[in-house]
Each structure stands twice: as structure tokens, then as C-alpha cells.
Scaffold this motif. Structure first.
Motif, mmCIF file in Angstrom:
data_model
loop_
_atom_site.group_PDB
_atom_site.id
_atom_site.type_symbol
_atom_site.label_atom_id
_atom_site.label_comp_id
_atom_site.label_asym_id
_atom_site.label_seq_id
_atom_site.Cartn_x
_atom_site.Cartn_y
_atom_site.Cartn_z
ATOM 1 N N ILE A 164 85.423 -27.345 52.116
ATOM 2 C CA ILE A 164 84.432 -26.281 52.276
ATOM 3 C C ILE A 164 85.042 -24.920 51.952
ATOM 4 O O ILE A 164 84.430 -24.087 51.272
ATOM 5 C CB ILE A 164 83.870 -26.297 53.708
ATOM 6 N N ALA A 165 86.262 -24.682 52.426
ATOM 7 C CA ALA A 165 86.916 -23.394 52.177
ATOM 8 C C ALA A 165 87.157 -23.174 50.690
ATOM 9 O O ALA A 165 86.899 -22.083 50.158
ATOM 10 C CB ALA A 165 88.231 -23.328 52.948
ATOM 11 N N VAL A 166 87.645 -24.194 50.000
ATOM 12 C CA VAL A 166 87.896 -24.061 48.560
ATOM 13 C C VAL A 166 86.587 -23.857 47.803
ATOM 14 O O VAL A 166 86.502 -23.046 46.873
ATOM 15 C CB VAL A 166 88.639 -25.307 48.027
ATOM 16 N N ALA A 167 85.538 -24.588 48.206
ATOM 17 C CA ALA A 167 84.245 -24.451 47.536
ATOM 18 C C ALA A 167 83.662 -23.057 47.711
ATOM 19 O O ALA A 167 83.158 -22.452 46.758
ATOM 20 C CB ALA A 167 83.284 -25.509 48.064
ATOM 21 N N LEU A 168 83.730 -22.526 48.921
ATOM 22 C CA LEU A 168 83.198 -21.180 49.163
ATOM 23 C C LEU A 168 84.002 -20.125 48.430
ATOM 24 O O LEU A 168 83.472 -19.063 48.068
ATOM 25 C CB LEU A 168 83.186 -20.888 50.667
ATOM 26 N N TRP A 169 85.280 -20.378 48.202
ATOM 27 C CA TRP A 169 86.148 -19.413 47.532
ATOM 28 C C TRP A 169 86.007 -19.461 46.016
ATOM 29 O O TRP A 169 86.109 -18.439 45.346
ATOM 30 C CB TRP A 169 87.599 -19.676 47.928
ATOM 31 N N THR A 170 85.743 -20.628 45.472
ATOM 32 C CA THR A 170 85.763 -20.789 44.016
ATOM 33 C C THR A 170 84.387 -20.919 43.384
ATOM 34 O O THR A 170 84.162 -20.418 42.281
ATOM 35 C CB THR A 170 86.595 -22.023 43.632
ATOM 36 N N LEU A 171 83.463 -21.599 44.049
ATOM 37 C CA LEU A 171 82.153 -21.851 43.454
ATOM 38 C C LEU A 171 81.250 -20.633 43.603
ATOM 39 O O LEU A 171 81.307 -19.918 44.609
ATOM 40 C CB LEU A 171 81.496 -23.073 44.104
ATOM 41 N N ARG A 212 77.838 -24.948 46.416
ATOM 42 C CA ARG A 212 78.499 -24.792 47.709
ATOM 43 C C ARG A 212 77.905 -25.723 48.751
ATOM 44 O O ARG A 212 78.631 -26.354 49.522
ATOM 45 C CB ARG A 212 78.382 -23.341 48.167
ATOM 46 N N TRP A 213 76.577 -25.817 48.767
ATOM 47 C CA TRP A 213 75.934 -26.708 49.720
ATOM 48 C C TRP A 213 76.273 -28.165 49.419
ATOM 49 O O TRP A 213 76.403 -28.990 50.338
ATOM 50 C CB TRP A 213 74.428 -26.493 49.718
ATOM 51 N N GLY A 214 76.407 -28.496 48.138
ATOM 52 C CA GLY A 214 76.811 -29.851 47.780
ATOM 53 C C GLY A 214 78.198 -30.182 48.315
ATOM 54 O O GLY A 214 78.431 -31.282 48.831
ATOM 55 N N ALA A 215 79.117 -29.223 48.216
ATOM 56 C CA ALA A 215 80.459 -29.443 48.750
ATOM 57 C C ALA A 215 80.435 -29.587 50.272
ATOM 58 O O ALA A 215 81.171 -30.411 50.843
ATOM 59 C CB ALA A 215 81.371 -28.287 48.340
#
Length: 229
Positions: free
Chosen positions: A131-138, A144-147
Motif C-alpha cells: 500500500i505504501a509503495v502504491a500510494l507513493w508511486t501510482l 491505488r485502490w487496486g493495490a
């Protein structure tokens, strides 16, 4: 005498010549200077990447302890037989029966304790890391919701699989073994996909960061804005 006074009066009444006021010349701002200032400001304010990598580091540490130290350490209690958690290709009823014969109540209690502690903490941290990587990169909301959905699903699947493996060892039946085996395979497949996904997101993040401003860096002395007057 009067004429001289008048001439003197007229001379003193004449306005003083205006001095030409020049505005101080302002320094020109180039693209290279602007890029350097932005990067310096970003370092001063701090980066969320520090928190992201801290979460990933803790996750790797807990994963090492859970799978290498705790679960592999239990092989001393089973005569060298691998635990069901590490059988990525699944297992059969005969495999579970042989393992259950070598695990007494103390071994089962220790096995349950490992699952309750590190076995719960590791999937939770793995989900948090994704979740942290997705919020930072996507950038897009749906990605983001998919992650987030995948992360929560993985954590739930991992915990469910540990419970199913313990039940299969306590009561060896075809149905319980089949469920535990299927959940174990799915758990490892999803974990591998999540690790690959995290690595890809991080690589794309750094590639995009390094490529930003590439065109302007080729003309680093180009001035920003017009000429000051």
C-alpha cells in the motif's frame, strides 16, 4: 544690478537636471538553477520515500525471522521434515500424516505460537508495504485502490492459510488437507506477484525521477522568463 539679480534668480529657479535612475540588474534564472533549487527544497522538506523504505526494511526483517529462523528452526522438532508453510507446490494427505506423527503437543503449541506472532505480523507488514509503495508511486486512484484490495486480500489469505494448515495437522482429512494445500499454493503465488509488483513500481519511480527534466538539462543555461527592465 537688477539684471544680474534677475539672471541669478532665474538660474536658481531652473529645475535641477534629472538623474537617470537605473534599476539594479537582476540575475537571470536558468533551468539548471531552477532544477537545483527544487531538488534542494525537496530534500529539506523530506521525502515520503524514507517512510516507504523503512516499512519495506522492517517487512524484510520480519519475513526473514518468520520463514528462515522460526519455521526452519522447527525442523529440529520434526526430524528435518519441512513445515507445510514452505511446501510451495502443495502437499498430500500422506505428507501431512508423516509430519503430524512427528509433532507432539509441545511442537504444535510452538507452531501455533509462531503463526500467532510472526505469522500474523509478516502478512500485515507485507500488505502495508504494498500500500505504501502504491500510494507513493501510482498516480491514478483506481490503481491505488487496486493495490489496497490486493494487499488486504493477501493478508487475509495468508492468515487463513496458517489456520488451515494447523487444522489439517490436528485432524488429517482429505478435505482439510486439500483446502490447506490450495491456500498454501495461492498464498505463495500471490506473494511472488506482490514482490514483483513492488520492485516494478520502485524501478519505474526512479526511472521517471531521473528522466524528469532531461530535455531541459541539455540546455541548462536557458533562461526562465523574459528580460527584466
Amino acid at each position: 544690478m537688477a539684471r544680474k539679480r534677475r539672471a541669478k534668480d532665474y538660474a536658481s529657479a531652473e529645475p535641477a537636471p534629472k538623474t537617470k535612475q537605473t534599476r539594479a540588474k537582476r540575475p537571470h534564472l536558468t533551468m539548471a538553477q531552477a532544477k537545483s533549487d527544487i531538488q534542494h527544497a525537496g530534500h529539506q522538506e523530506g521525502s515520503p520515500g524514507i517512510l516507504v523504505f523503512a516499512i519495506l526494511a522492517v517487512t524484510v526483517f520480519i519475513g526473514f525471522y518468520y520463514h528462515i529462523v522460526a519455521l526452519q528452526g522447527m525442523e529440529q522438532l520434526t526430524g528435518g521434515m519441512a513445515m507445510l508453510d514452505h511446501r510451495m507446490s502443495g502437499f498430500e494427505v500422506a505428507d501431512v500424516e508423516r509430519l503430524a506423527e512427528r509433532m507432539d503437543d509441545d511442537a504444535m503449541g510452538q507452531y501455533n505460537g509462531v503463526h500467532i506472532t510472526a505469522g500474523r505480523l509478516f502478512p500485515a507488514l507485507m500488505a502495508l508495504g504494498l500500500i505504501a509503495v502504491a500510494l507513493w508511486t501510482l498516480k491514478t486512484t483506481w490503481a491505488r485502490w487496486g493495490a489496497i484490495i490486493v494487499a488486504v486480500g493477501y493478508a487475509g489469505l495468508e492468515i487463513w492459510a496458517t489456520i488451515a494448515r494447523e487444522q489439517a495437522l490436528r485432524d488429517v482429512t482429505q478435505a482439510k488437507v486439500a483446502l490447506a494445500s490450495s491456500l498454501t499454493i495461492a498464498q505463495w503465488l500471490l506473494l511472488i506477484l506482490i514482490i514483483i509488483w513492488i520492485v516494478v513500481m520502485l524501478v519505474l519511480k526512479f526511472v521517471a525521477r531521473n528522466s524528469t527534466g532531461l530535455a531541459t538539462s541539455l540546455d541548462a543555461e536557458r533562461e526562465i522568463g523574459g528580460t527584466y527592465r
